[in-house]
Enzyme design. Structure first.
Site, PDB file in Angstrom:
ATOM      1  N   CYS A   1       0.726  -1.454   0.125  1.00 29.94           N
ATOM      2  CA  CYS A   1       0.039   0.085  -0.073  1.00 29.94           C
ATOM      3  C   CYS A   1       1.016   1.277   0.038  1.00 29.94           C
ATOM      4  CB  CYS A   1      -0.755  -0.034   1.115  1.00 29.94           C
ATOM      5  SG  CYS A   1      -0.193  -0.433   2.633  1.00 29.94           S
TER       6      CYS A   1
ATOM      7  N   HIS B   1      -2.927   5.476   6.486  1.00 33.42           N
ATOM      8  CA  HIS B   1      -1.388   5.582   6.653  1.00 33.42           C
ATOM      9  C   HIS B   1      -1.317   7.259   6.064  1.00 33.42           C
ATOM     10  CE1 HIS B   1       0.104   1.618   6.841  1.00 33.42           C
ATOM     11  NE2 HIS B   1      -0.298   1.607   5.587  1.00 33.42           N
TER      12      HIS B   1
HETATM   13  P1  NAD Z   1      -5.811 -10.840   5.464  1.00 34.68           P
HETATM   14  O1  NAD Z   1      -5.122 -11.610   6.912  1.00 34.68           O
HETATM   15  O2  NAD Z   1      -6.694  -9.786   5.773  1.00 34.68           O
HETATM   16  O3  NAD Z   1      -6.183 -11.971   4.476  1.00 34.68           O
HETATM   17  C1  NAD Z   1      -5.454 -13.277   3.899  1.00 34.68           C
HETATM   18  C2  NAD Z   1      -6.502 -14.061   4.104  1.00 34.68           C
HETATM   19  O4  NAD Z   1      -5.913 -15.434   3.691  1.00 34.68           O
HETATM   20  C3  NAD Z   1      -7.273 -14.567   5.224  1.00 34.68           C
HETATM   21  O5  NAD Z   1      -8.654 -14.763   4.960  1.00 34.68           O
HETATM   22  C4  NAD Z   1      -6.818 -15.825   5.489  1.00 34.68           C
HETATM   23  O6  NAD Z   1      -7.672 -16.537   6.282  1.00 34.68           O
HETATM   24  C5  NAD Z   1      -6.108 -16.437   4.205  1.00 34.68           C
HETATM   25  N1  NAD Z   1      -5.102 -17.350   4.285  1.00 34.68           N
HETATM   26  C6  NAD Z   1      -4.448 -17.750   5.265  1.00 34.68           C
HETATM   27  N2  NAD Z   1      -3.669 -18.869   4.944  1.00 34.68           N
HETATM   28  C7  NAD Z   1      -4.147 -19.236   3.543  1.00 34.68           C
HETATM   29  C8  NAD Z   1      -3.653 -20.071   2.708  1.00 34.68           C
HETATM   30  N3  NAD Z   1      -2.673 -21.215   3.009  1.00 34.68           N
HETATM   31  N4  NAD Z   1      -4.160 -20.292   1.633  1.00 34.68           N
HETATM   32  C9  NAD Z   1      -5.469 -19.420   1.255  1.00 34.68           C
HETATM   33  N5  NAD Z   1      -5.984 -18.479   2.360  1.00 34.68           N
HETATM   34  C10 NAD Z   1      -5.100 -18.327   3.203  1.00 34.68           C
HETATM   35  O7  NAD Z   1      -4.419 -10.189   4.970  1.00 34.68           O
HETATM   36  P2  NAD Z   1      -4.281  -9.174   3.997  1.00 34.68           P
HETATM   37  O8  NAD Z   1      -4.284  -7.592   4.840  1.00 34.68           O
HETATM   38  O9  NAD Z   1      -5.375  -9.185   3.034  1.00 34.68           O
HETATM   39  O10 NAD Z   1      -2.980  -9.063   3.458  1.00 34.68           O
HETATM   40  C11 NAD Z   1      -2.612  -9.941   2.365  1.00 34.68           C
HETATM   41  C12 NAD Z   1      -1.414  -9.633   1.496  1.00 34.68           C
HETATM   42  O11 NAD Z   1      -1.633  -8.219   0.883  1.00 34.68           O
HETATM   43  C13 NAD Z   1      -0.076  -9.469   2.624  1.00 34.68           C
HETATM   44  O12 NAD Z   1       0.995  -9.878   1.641  1.00 34.68           O
HETATM   45  C14 NAD Z   1      -0.069  -8.178   2.780  1.00 34.68           C
HETATM   46  O13 NAD Z   1       1.214  -7.676   3.185  1.00 34.68           O
HETATM   47  C15 NAD Z   1      -0.594  -7.330   1.669  1.00 34.68           C
HETATM   48  N6  NAD Z   1      -1.143  -5.901   1.800  1.00 34.68           N
HETATM   49  C16 NAD Z   1      -1.933  -5.762   2.652  1.00 34.68           C
HETATM   50  C17 NAD Z   1      -2.292  -4.447   2.883  1.00 34.68           C
HETATM   51  C18 NAD Z   1      -3.348  -4.214   4.120  1.00 34.68           C
HETATM   52  O14 NAD Z   1      -3.132  -3.166   4.571  1.00 34.68           O
HETATM   53  N7  NAD Z   1      -4.001  -4.922   4.905  1.00 34.68           N
HETATM   54  C19 NAD Z   1      -2.275  -3.655   2.101  1.00 34.68           C
HETATM   55  C20 NAD Z   1      -1.334  -3.770   1.040  1.00 34.68           C
HETATM   56  C21 NAD Z   1      -0.877  -5.346   0.637  1.00 34.68           C
END
Ligand code: NAD
Length: 337
Positions: free
Chosen positions: A140, A220
Site C-alpha cells: 500500500c 497511513h
Molecule cells: P488478511 O489476513 O486480511 O487476509 C489473508 C487471507 O488469507 C485470510 O482470509 C486468511 O484466512 C487467508 N489464508 C491464510 N492462509 C491461507 C492459505 N494457505 N491459503 C489461502 N488462504 C489463506 O491479509 P491481507 O491484509 O489481505 O494481506 C494479504 C497480503 O496483502 C499480504 O501480503 C499483505 O502484506 C498485503 N497487503 C496488505 C495490506 C493491508 O493493509 N491489509 C495492504 C497492501 C498489501
C-alpha cells in the site's frame, strides 16, 4: 474473457474479487479460503464459488453449512491468472503450486521482491509485467509513493526523495495489532524497508524513508519532501498532480482535516466499505522551497492496491496497455473523487 481465481479472501482478496467482477473483460472463477469464517460466508452470499485452500478441511466447511466448489488446485487450474492475497510469506509457499499448474500468479506486497519476476505499479512500470509468470503488486505504501513520484520524476526529475511514513497500527479487523497507546519509531532503524521497496519499481530513484506506527486503523499518512531537479512553483506541481487519475487533491474548501473525515467522505460518496483507492494529497500542503517540494498525503492501506491488482492481471496477460487498463479500471470502479 480472462478467468481469475483469488487465493486468500481477506482484506485485500475480497476487495480484488469484487473489483474483478466489475471488469468487462474478466470473470471470477472463485475464491479460496482456509476456514468457514464470516468472510467465507460473505463469499457465499455473493454467489462467488468457494474453494477450500486446505483439502483436509472440507468437513469444517460442511459443518458450517457452506457448500464448496472444490479445492484450491482446481481453482488455480481453471484460472488464466491467480491473485494470491494470502498473509505475508504464504504466497511464497504457494508458488510451486502455481508453477506446477502453469498459471501466472500475482502476489502482494508482503512477499519478498526476489520471489517474483518483477514488482509492479500500474503508473510506474506497467510494461515490466508483460508476459511474466510471477508478479508482486507492491504494498500500500509503495503503491502510494510510486503513484506520486512517477509524474514528478517524468516532469521535473527527482534528485532525492525523503519520506516519513506515519503508519496505522493495524487494519480495523486486526484486533491483535497495536500499539493502543504509544507512538513507535517502526522500524527503529533507518532507512525503513519502504525506500528499498520503491526501488523495486524504480531502481535508480534516490529515496530515504523513515517509519512510525501510531494507534490508528484508518489510513497511513506520508510526510513527503522531494528535492526536484528543477524549481516549479507550488501551483505548477498542484496542476501536474491534479492530472493524475489516482491522486485526489483534497481542496481546502472541503475542510477535511485528517483520515477520519476522508473515510467519512468516502462512505458518504457511497464507496464500497468506505474504500479510498486514490492517494489523498492535501492541496494546501503542496509547497515549494527552492527545489524542495513538501506535501502530506494519506493512503488507504486496505484498498489502494486493488486497482493495481486489476491492472496487473491485464499486464501479465498482455490484453491491454497501461493507459487502456488504467482507464477501464478507473471507470468500472468509479475512481476519481
Ligand atoms: P488478511 O489476513 O486480511 O487476509 C489473508 C487471507 O488469507 C485470510 O482470509 C486468511 O484466512 C487467508 N489464508 C491464510 N492462509 C491461507 C492459505 N494457505 N491459503 C489461502 N488462504 C489463506 O491479509 P491481507 O491484509 O489481505 O494481506 C494479504 C497480503 O496483502 C499480504 O501480503 C499483505 O502484506 C498485503 N497487503 C496488505 C495490506 C493491508 O493493509 N491489509 C495492504 C497492501 C498489501
Amino acid at each position: 474473457m480472462l478467468t481469475v481465481g483469488i487465493n486468500g479472501y481477506g482484506t485485500i482478496g475480497k476487495r480484488v474479487a469484487d473489483a474483478v467482477t466489475q471488469q468487462p473483460d474478466m470473470e471470477l472463477a472463485g475464491v479460496a479460503k482456509t476456514r468457514p469464517n464470516f468472510e467465507a460466508q460473505t463469499a457465499v452470499r455473493k454467489d462467488y464459488p468457494l474453494y477450500t485452500a486446505v483439502e483436509e478441511r472440507v468437513e469444517l466447511f460442511e459443518e458450517a453449512g457452506i457448500g464448496l466448489a472444490g479445492t484450491v488446485s482446481e481453482l488455480v487450474e481453471q484460472s488464466d491468472v491467480v491473485v494470491d492475497a494470502c498473509p505475508s510469506g504464504i504466497g511464497a509457499d504457494n508458488k510451486s503450486m502455481y508453477e506446477s499448474l502453469d498459471t501466472p500468479a500475482l502476489y502482494q506486497g508482503g512477499e519478498d521482491a526476489d520471489l517474483v519476476d518483477t514488482s509492479f505499479n500500474a503508473r510506474g512500470n506497467y510494461s515490466a509485467a508483460a508476459g511474466a509468470s510471477h508478479v508482486r503488486v507492491v504494498s500500500c505504501n509503495t503503491t502510494g509513493l510510486s503513484r506520486l513520484l512517477t509524474p514528478l520524476q517524468e516532469q521535473y526529475g527527482v534528485e532525492k526523495a525523503r519520506v516519513t511514513l506515519v503508519r496505522r497500527g493495524g487494519d480495523p479487523g486486526q484486533t491483535s495489532r497495536g500499539p493502543i497507546n504509544d507512538i513507535l519509531p517502526n522500524p527503529i532503524t533507518v532507512p525503513s524497508h519502504h525506500g528499498p521497496d520503491v526501488n523495486t519499481v524504480f531502481p535508480d530513484l534516490d529515496i530515504d524513508t523513515l517509519g512510525m506506527k501510531v494507534p490508528a486503523t484508518l489510513m497511513h499518512l506520508h510526510s513527503v519532501n522531494v528535492t526536484l531537479e528543477s524549481s516549479p512553483t507550488a501551483a505548477d506541481v498542484r496542476d501536474l498532480l491534479r492530472e493524475e487519475s489516482r491522486l485526489f487533491l483534497v481542496p481546502e474548501s472541503m475542510a477535511i482535516d485528517g483520515a477520519g473525515k476522508l473515510k467519512e467522505f468516502a462512505h458518504d460518496a457511497g464507496r464500497p466499505r468506505g474504500d479510498v483507492w486514490e492517494n489523498c494529497v492535501w492541496e494546501e500542503s503542496i509547497s515549494m522551497e527552492d527545489n524542495d517540494l513538501y506535501l502530506f498525503e494519506a493512503i488507504h492501506q486496505e484498498s489502494d492496491v486493488v486497482p493495481e491488482n486489476v491492472d496487473a492481471i491485464r499486464a501479465v496477460t498482455e490484453t491491454a496497455d497501461a493507459n487502456e487498463s488504467i482507464a477501464t479500471t478507473n471507470e468500472t470502479l468509479g475512481i476519481g473523487l
